[in-house]
Design a protein around this motif. Structure first.
Motif, PDB file in Angstrom:
ATOM      1  N   VAL A  94       6.977   7.944  21.345  1.00 36.83           N
ATOM      2  CA  VAL A  94       6.247   6.834  20.756  1.00 36.83           C
ATOM      3  C   VAL A  94       5.038   7.347  19.496  1.00 36.83           C
ATOM      4  O   VAL A  94       4.436   8.407  20.047  1.00 36.83           O
ATOM      5  CB  VAL A  94       5.428   5.993  21.820  1.00 36.83           C
ATOM      6  CG1 VAL A  94       4.610   4.996  21.223  1.00 36.83           C
ATOM      7  CG2 VAL A  94       6.107   5.348  22.845  1.00 36.83           C
ATOM      8  N   VAL A  95       5.188   6.925  18.284  1.00 42.66           N
ATOM      9  CA  VAL A  95       4.329   7.482  17.268  1.00 42.66           C
ATOM     10  C   VAL A  95       3.628   6.444  16.628  1.00 42.66           C
ATOM     11  O   VAL A  95       3.912   5.035  16.605  1.00 42.66           O
ATOM     12  CB  VAL A  95       5.156   8.305  16.463  1.00 42.66           C
ATOM     13  CG1 VAL A  95       5.723   9.593  17.091  1.00 42.66           C
ATOM     14  CG2 VAL A  95       6.352   7.549  15.806  1.00 42.66           C
ATOM     15  N   GLY A  96       2.660   6.823  15.934  1.00 41.30           N
ATOM     16  CA  GLY A  96       2.022   5.991  14.852  1.00 41.30           C
ATOM     17  C   GLY A  96       1.443   4.681  15.495  1.00 41.30           C
ATOM     18  O   GLY A  96       1.313   3.678  14.747  1.00 41.30           O
ATOM     19  N   MET A  97       1.070   4.804  16.693  1.00 39.74           N
ATOM     20  CA  MET A  97       0.343   3.505  17.248  1.00 39.74           C
ATOM     21  C   MET A  97      -0.845   3.257  16.728  1.00 39.74           C
ATOM     22  O   MET A  97      -1.889   4.093  16.773  1.00 39.74           O
ATOM     23  CB  MET A  97       0.271   3.729  18.747  1.00 39.74           C
ATOM     24  CG  MET A  97      -0.241   2.678  19.656  1.00 39.74           C
ATOM     25  SD  MET A  97       1.320   1.357  19.970  1.00 39.74           S
ATOM     26  CE  MET A  97       0.292   0.297  21.135  1.00 39.74           C
ATOM     27  N   PHE A  98      -0.979   2.073  16.146  1.00 36.43           N
ATOM     28  CA  PHE A  98      -2.455   1.598  15.625  1.00 36.43           C
ATOM     29  C   PHE A  98      -2.575   0.171  15.546  1.00 36.43           C
ATOM     30  O   PHE A  98      -1.477  -0.523  15.419  1.00 36.43           O
ATOM     31  CB  PHE A  98      -2.463   2.135  14.140  1.00 36.43           C
ATOM     32  CG  PHE A  98      -3.533   1.723  13.332  1.00 36.43           C
ATOM     33  CD1 PHE A  98      -4.911   2.132  13.618  1.00 36.43           C
ATOM     34  CD2 PHE A  98      -3.778   0.435  12.458  1.00 36.43           C
ATOM     35  CE1 PHE A  98      -6.211   1.777  12.937  1.00 36.43           C
ATOM     36  CE2 PHE A  98      -4.590   0.069  11.578  1.00 36.43           C
ATOM     37  CZ  PHE A  98      -5.838   0.777  12.108  1.00 36.43           C
ATOM     38  N   SER A 109       0.019   0.851   3.431  1.00 34.09           N
ATOM     39  CA  SER A 109      -1.293   0.148   3.429  1.00 34.09           C
ATOM     40  C   SER A 109      -1.644   0.284   4.905  1.00 34.09           C
ATOM     41  O   SER A 109      -2.856   1.031   5.229  1.00 34.09           O
ATOM     42  CB  SER A 109      -1.361  -1.182   3.032  1.00 34.09           C
ATOM     43  OG  SER A 109      -2.626  -1.368   2.977  1.00 34.09           O
ATOM     44  N   ILE A 110      -0.966  -0.027   5.937  1.00 37.11           N
ATOM     45  CA  ILE A 110      -1.513  -0.014   7.207  1.00 37.11           C
ATOM     46  C   ILE A 110      -1.560   1.342   7.823  1.00 37.11           C
ATOM     47  O   ILE A 110      -2.484   1.864   8.452  1.00 37.11           O
ATOM     48  CB  ILE A 110      -0.985  -1.139   8.332  1.00 37.11           C
ATOM     49  CG1 ILE A 110      -1.869  -1.083   9.445  1.00 37.11           C
ATOM     50  CG2 ILE A 110       0.643  -0.552   8.489  1.00 37.11           C
ATOM     51  CD1 ILE A 110      -1.406  -2.537  10.157  1.00 37.11           C
ATOM     52  N   ARG A 111      -0.651   2.184   7.331  1.00 37.34           N
ATOM     53  CA  ARG A 111      -0.664   3.623   7.823  1.00 37.34           C
ATOM     54  C   ARG A 111      -1.898   4.218   7.153  1.00 37.34           C
ATOM     55  O   ARG A 111      -2.470   4.780   7.999  1.00 37.34           O
ATOM     56  CB  ARG A 111       0.882   4.359   7.441  1.00 37.34           C
ATOM     57  CG  ARG A 111       0.641   5.547   7.948  1.00 37.34           C
ATOM     58  CD  ARG A 111       0.929   5.999   9.334  1.00 37.34           C
ATOM     59  NE  ARG A 111       0.965   7.364   9.570  1.00 37.34           N
ATOM     60  CZ  ARG A 111       0.918   7.953  10.629  1.00 37.34           C
ATOM     61  NH1 ARG A 111       0.428   7.310  11.771  1.00 37.34           N
ATOM     62  NH2 ARG A 111       0.812   9.074  10.807  1.00 37.34           N
ATOM     63  N   LEU A 112      -2.265   3.916   5.958  1.00 36.58           N
ATOM     64  CA  LEU A 112      -3.331   4.811   5.389  1.00 36.58           C
ATOM     65  C   LEU A 112      -4.643   4.229   5.919  1.00 36.58           C
ATOM     66  O   LEU A 112      -5.599   4.880   6.212  1.00 36.58           O
ATOM     67  CB  LEU A 112      -3.250   4.283   3.822  1.00 36.58           C
ATOM     68  CG  LEU A 112      -2.235   5.250   2.884  1.00 36.58           C
ATOM     69  CD1 LEU A 112      -2.271   4.978   1.612  1.00 36.58           C
ATOM     70  CD2 LEU A 112      -2.050   6.639   3.222  1.00 36.58           C
ATOM     71  N   GLU A 113      -4.620   3.093   6.327  1.00 38.19           N
ATOM     72  CA  GLU A 113      -5.870   2.297   7.191  1.00 38.19           C
ATOM     73  C   GLU A 113      -5.916   2.918   8.456  1.00 38.19           C
ATOM     74  O   GLU A 113      -7.108   3.275   8.760  1.00 38.19           O
ATOM     75  CB  GLU A 113      -5.664   0.857   7.241  1.00 38.19           C
ATOM     76  CG  GLU A 113      -6.882   0.076   7.708  1.00 38.19           C
ATOM     77  CD  GLU A 113      -6.531  -1.298   7.953  1.00 38.19           C
ATOM     78  OE1 GLU A 113      -7.558  -1.881   8.816  1.00 38.19           O
ATOM     79  OE2 GLU A 113      -5.782  -2.027   7.321  1.00 38.19           O
ATOM     80  N   ALA A 114      -4.947   3.053   9.190  1.00 42.00           N
ATOM     81  CA  ALA A 114      -4.750   4.008  10.555  1.00 42.00           C
ATOM     82  C   ALA A 114      -5.644   5.244  10.286  1.00 42.00           C
ATOM     83  O   ALA A 114      -6.295   5.770  11.088  1.00 42.00           O
ATOM     84  CB  ALA A 114      -3.615   3.955  10.940  1.00 42.00           C
ATOM     85  N   LEU A 115      -5.003   6.137   9.344  1.00 40.47           N
ATOM     86  CA  LEU A 115      -5.552   7.504   8.974  1.00 40.47           C
ATOM     87  C   LEU A 115      -7.008   7.595   8.718  1.00 40.47           C
ATOM     88  O   LEU A 115      -7.711   8.380   8.958  1.00 40.47           O
ATOM     89  CB  LEU A 115      -4.704   8.076   8.139  1.00 40.47           C
ATOM     90  CG  LEU A 115      -3.258   8.550   8.513  1.00 40.47           C
ATOM     91  CD1 LEU A 115      -2.421   8.812   7.603  1.00 40.47           C
ATOM     92  CD2 LEU A 115      -3.278   9.493   9.854  1.00 40.47           C
ATOM     93  N   LYS A 116      -7.185   6.330   7.890  1.00 41.63           N
ATOM     94  CA  LYS A 116      -8.935   6.292   7.501  1.00 41.63           C
ATOM     95  C   LYS A 116      -9.830   5.926   8.699  1.00 41.63           C
ATOM     96  O   LYS A 116     -10.783   6.345   8.843  1.00 41.63           O
ATOM     97  CB  LYS A 116      -9.184   5.386   6.413  1.00 41.63           C
ATOM     98  CG  LYS A 116      -8.589   5.967   4.941  1.00 41.63           C
ATOM     99  CD  LYS A 116      -8.736   4.692   4.232  1.00 41.63           C
ATOM    100  CE  LYS A 116      -8.126   4.944   2.684  1.00 41.63           C
ATOM    101  NZ  LYS A 116      -7.747   3.755   1.798  1.00 41.63           N
TER     102      LYS A 116
END
Length: 168
Positions: free
Chosen positions: A85-89, A16-23
């Motif tokens: 470092v990856v996926g920082m949001f 959910s938070i990863r998809l929110e980050a991409l949106k």
């Protein structure tokens, strides 16, 4: 706010938070929402399981009142001993509260590598400033390519830490 790791059983929250980050910030990531939506449920739990069992990988989350509001990860780059470092949001309504700094600090503290690298979209000055405040230095600037073939300006940055056996 606290920085935590979550169990693979909480994969839906991670998704959910990863998809929110991409949106919310599609320009911040090399992955696209469309491609990420294609990942099977097992993929999400597997990422968390690997981060839990492999000391060279980490995924941490910021939690506020039981809800995930931010995330960051680190993975070995290759055989050279560096990590990326990856996926920082951080959710927009939680920005400016020190959560990004706490997430990055947790990642930097956890990884064992002497060299930590990251790639940041050049059009995100707050992210660039955060990384510079940690001592990350610019290695190069170029155009990056997302999974859908679109491009974006990116900055490669690196933090070199003194080797543990070096004297002051």
């Amino acid at each position: 706010m606290r920085i935590i790791k979550i169990s693979p059983e909480r994969w839906q929250e991670y998704r959910s938070i990863r998809l929110e980050a991409l949106k919310t910030d599609p320009d911040a990531f090399g992955a696209t929402l469309k491609a990420t939506l294609q990942r099977p449920d097992e993929w999400w739990a597997n990422v968390l399981q690997i981060a839990k069992s492999d000391p060279d990988k980490t995924v941490v989350f910021a939690e506020v009142e039981g809800e995930l509001v931010g995330m960051a990860g680190a993975y070995p780059e290759d055989e050279d001993g560096c990590v990326d470092v990856v996926g920082m949001f951080v959710r927009p309504d939680q920005r400016g509260k020190g959560i990004g700094r706490a997430l990055l600090q947790a990642v930097v503290d956890e990884v064992q590598a002497d060299t930590i690298r990251l790639c940041v979209n050049a059009s995100m000055p707050a992210a660039v400033a955060l990384y510079r405040s940690f001592g990350f230095e610019t290695l190069s600037e170029c155009m990056g390519t997302r999974s859908d073939g679109s491009t974006f300006p990116q900055i490669f940055m690196e933090l070199r830490r003194p080797k543990k056996n070096e004297s002051d």
